[in-house]
Design a protein around this motif. Structure first.
Motif, PDB file in Angstrom:
ATOM      1  N   SER A  71       0.830  -1.206   0.000  1.00  9.96           N
ATOM      2  CA  SER A  71       0.000   0.000   0.000  1.00  9.96           C
ATOM      3  C   SER A  71       0.864   1.255   0.000  1.00  9.96           C
ATOM      4  CB  SER A  71      -0.908  -0.025   1.235  1.00  9.96           C
ATOM      5  OG  SER A  71      -1.663   1.152   1.315  1.00  9.96           O
ATOM      6  N   THR A  72       1.939   1.223   0.792  1.00 10.55           N
ATOM      7  CA  THR A  72       2.858   2.357   0.833  1.00 10.55           C
ATOM      8  C   THR A  72       3.516   2.576  -0.523  1.00 10.55           C
ATOM      9  OG1 THR A  72       3.318   2.016   3.187  1.00 10.55           O
ATOM     10  CG2 THR A  72       4.942   3.275   1.927  1.00 10.55           C
ATOM     11  N   LEU A  73       3.931   1.493  -1.158  1.00 10.26           N
ATOM     12  CA  LEU A  73       4.562   1.594  -2.478  1.00 10.26           C
ATOM     13  C   LEU A  73       3.613   2.234  -3.485  1.00 10.26           C
ATOM     14  CD1 LEU A  73       6.828   0.973  -4.476  1.00 10.26           C
ATOM     15  CD2 LEU A  73       5.927  -1.361  -4.681  1.00 10.26           C
ATOM     16  N   GLU A  74       2.363   1.792  -3.502  1.00 15.39           N
ATOM     17  CA  GLU A  74       1.398   2.349  -4.449  1.00 15.39           C
ATOM     18  C   GLU A  74       1.161   3.831  -4.176  1.00 15.39           C
ATOM     19  OE1 GLU A  74       0.222   0.936  -7.192  1.00 15.39           O
ATOM     20  OE2 GLU A  74       1.591  -0.700  -6.639  1.00 15.39           O
ATOM     21  N   SER A  75       1.148   4.175  -2.885  1.00 12.22           N
ATOM     22  CA  SER A  75       0.952   5.587  -2.523  1.00 12.22           C
ATOM     23  C   SER A  75       2.107   6.451  -3.000  1.00 12.22           C
ATOM     24  CB  SER A  75       0.801   5.693  -0.996  1.00 12.22           C
ATOM     25  OG  SER A  75       0.778   7.038  -0.587  1.00 12.22           O
ATOM     26  N   TRP A  76       3.326   5.949  -2.829  1.00 16.95           N
ATOM     27  CA  TRP A  76       4.509   6.714  -3.243  1.00 16.95           C
ATOM     28  C   TRP A  76       4.617   6.801  -4.761  1.00 16.95           C
ATOM     29  CZ3 TRP A  76       8.839   4.617   0.538  1.00 16.95           C
ATOM     30  CH2 TRP A  76       8.507   5.013   1.849  1.00 16.95           C
ATOM     31  N   LEU A  77       4.130   5.800  -5.453  1.00 19.58           N
ATOM     32  CA  LEU A  77       4.095   5.871  -6.919  1.00 19.58           C
ATOM     33  C   LEU A  77       3.059   6.899  -7.371  1.00 19.58           C
ATOM     34  CD1 LEU A  77       4.317   2.062  -7.775  1.00 19.58           C
ATOM     35  CD2 LEU A  77       6.016   3.792  -8.392  1.00 19.58           C
ATOM     36  N   LYS A  78       1.929   6.894  -6.692  1.00 18.72           N
ATOM     37  CA  LYS A  78       0.846   7.801  -7.073  1.00 18.72           C
ATOM     38  C   LYS A  78       1.229   9.257  -6.872  1.00 18.72           C
ATOM     39  CE  LYS A  78      -4.115   8.507  -6.380  1.00 18.72           C
ATOM     40  NZ  LYS A  78      -5.343   8.044  -5.663  1.00 18.72           N
ATOM     41  N   ASP A  79       1.899   9.549  -5.737  1.00 17.84           N
ATOM     42  CA  ASP A  79       2.261  10.954  -5.496  1.00 17.84           C
ATOM     43  C   ASP A  79       3.651  11.304  -6.028  1.00 17.84           C
ATOM     44  OD1 ASP A  79       4.160  10.031  -3.693  1.00 17.84           O
ATOM     45  OD2 ASP A  79       3.072  10.637  -1.902  1.00 17.84           O
ATOM     46  N   GLN A  80       4.257  10.354  -6.757  1.00 20.32           N
ATOM     47  CA  GLN A  80       5.548  10.536  -7.428  1.00 20.32           C
ATOM     48  C   GLN A  80       6.705  10.788  -6.449  1.00 20.32           C
ATOM     49  OE1 GLN A  80       4.831  13.489 -10.613  1.00 20.32           O
ATOM     50  NE2 GLN A  80       4.773  11.719 -11.992  1.00 20.32           N
ATOM     51  N   THR A  81       6.575  10.225  -5.262  1.00 23.86           N
ATOM     52  CA  THR A  81       7.751  10.150  -4.398  1.00 23.86           C
ATOM     53  C   THR A  81       8.783   9.249  -5.057  1.00 23.86           C
ATOM     54  OG1 THR A  81       6.468  10.508  -2.381  1.00 23.86           O
ATOM     55  CG2 THR A  81       8.592   9.411  -2.134  1.00 23.86           C
TER      56      THR A  81
END
Length: 440
Positions: A71-81
């Motif tokens: 879930s964290t990975l998907e979040s960081w991909l989504k916000d372009q971290t």
């Protein structure tokens, strides 16, 4: 033999993360619970949340450290971290570090994807036994994230320095990424997208065997996960990225390669008696009892120096918590031929093989299953811990030894054998989070 390909690496967005020292970590398997907590507190985007997420009370099959990592990975991909490289690349990676004796060293190698091959094919060769618990952990993480967050570290032979010449040429330019991580280790990364350079490196490596130096659990896990996905997708393509794993490749003759020993600590041996042990050791070893000088504040350093001076012998230090230690030198290597007649000469000649076979098994009765389960055996790379943990009564005794040599790793691998667990500790460890591979 080795199929080494470029890939669109997943990296921290430098517009959002300016200092990678705040978000990178060592590999998961050397991170203690206290270090894990420290990395969590260092930065909200630290890769620890992907590589080694915390276990929480109430975790279950649908909500646990692995699902949270995904879930964290998907979040960081989504916000372009985290962002993908715009085109496939190889990455030239350098670490510059200073040893405690003041000597500064460095080594360089390429990061890319290596096609997964069974060990039986002789393309990728292991040198060390693995533990099933670690493989289960990595498999569970891969099952939710479909990613490699850290590189497997492997070696190759390049006596003509064909790849070395390419590395020298590339590294004349300033690195694309540079920062200083823990222990004041300088981390440099060059991003290579030129097809001519990539093809030249690939062409040289295709005839090479790769010797895993660090990351056996991750490699075997990647193999198992690949097999699972192939079963689930019978129409898979050989180009599917789950057929590959991220790997750092370094010349075996690179003068910057450093291997530290891993010392053994013994506990819970029924009826343990120092005098009885010393007497039994005399059958196969010259046993010297060496008093510690009152001025020697760091006995561990004294022992290390003495072992180094005698590293051409099969020599070990035994410490029992007193103001002295025993130096043990094997009398005759023929005992290894008698005790391990089916093993190769390369395996029998390892210091760690002598220690495990002649001392731990024969004298202390700690068999291989016991060692694998760490019932009476614990490991530490820190020689000071090998002394202090005996002094404070946590363990009954410790055995300190010299490091395995790089050429010994090659010789054991070529003999199609594996060293005992914890036979090598390459230093420094490759950074996790510098570049990652998401294959789905």
């Amino acid at each position: 033999m080795a199929n080494f390909i470029p890939f669109k690496g997943l990296r921290y967005n430098n517009e959002k993360i300016s200092d990678l020292s705040n978000v990178t970590t060592p590999p998961y398997d050397i991170i203690s619970p206290s270090a894990q907590e420290e990395y969590y507190n260092t930065h909200p985007n630290n890769v620890i949340r992907l590589e080694l997420s915390k276990e929480l009370e109430g975790d279950n099959e649908t909500n646990n450290k692995y699902t949270r990592a995904a879930s964290t990975l998907e979040s960081w991909l989504k916000d372009q971290t985290l962002v993908f490289e715009s085109e496939p690349a190889l990455y030239l990676y350098e670490q510059i570090f200073t040893l405690k004796n003041g000597v500064t060293k460095s080594f360089k190698g390429f990061i890319g994807l290596v096609e997964l091959e069974e060990f039986s094919k002789g393309i990728v060769l292991p040198h060390e036994e693995t533990l099933s618990k670690a493989k289960t952990d990595r498999f569970n993480l891969m099952s939710t994230t479909y990613s490699n967050f850290s590189q497997i570290f492997s070696l190759y032979l390049d006596p003509e320095r064909k790849i070395g010449a390419i590395i020298d040429d590339i590294s004349k330019a300033a690195p694309d990424i540079t920062f200083t991580s823990t222990e004041n280790i300088i981390q440099n990364l060059w991003i290579i997208t030129e097809s001519s350079v990539i093809n030249e490196v690939r062409g040289i490596l295709k005839d090479k065997q790769l010797f895993i130096a660090d990351g056996h659990h991750r490699y075997e896990t990647a193999l198992n996960f690949r097999n699972k996905l192939r079963e689930e997708n019978p129409d898979y393509s050989q180009d599917d990225l789950f057929n590959y794993v991220m790997m750092m490749l370094v010349d075996m003759d690179d003068p910057g390669l450093v291997v530290f020993p891993t010392h053994r600590l013994i506990k819970d041996i029924a009826g343990f008696d120092e005098n009885s042990l010393a007497e039994k050791l005399q059958e196969d070893f010259h046993v010297e009892k060496i008093m510690a000088e009152p001025s020697q504040n760091h006995l561990s350093e004294v022992i290390e120096q003495e072992l180094t001076k005698r590293n051409k012998d099969k020599v070990f230090a035994l410490y029992t918590g007193e103001n002295y230690y025993y130096l043990l030198t094997l009398k005759n290597s023929d005992i290894m031929s008698k005790m391990l007649p089916d093993q190769s000469l390369a395996y029998r000649n390892l210091d760690v093989s002598v220690l495990h076979t002649v001392i731990l098994e024969k004298i202390l009765g700690i068999d291989k299953e016991n060692m694998a389960n760490q019932k009476n055996l614990t490991y530490t790379r820190n020689p000071l811990e090998a002394i202090e943990w005996i002094k404070n009564g946590s363990f009954q005794c410790s055995f300190l030894l010299n490091a395995t040599k790089v050429f010994e790793i090659k010789d054991v691998s070529l003999a199609n054998e594996k060293m005992p667990q914890k036979s090598t500790y390459f230093y420094p460890k490759l950074v996790t989070g510098l570049v990652m591979n998401k294959f789905r």
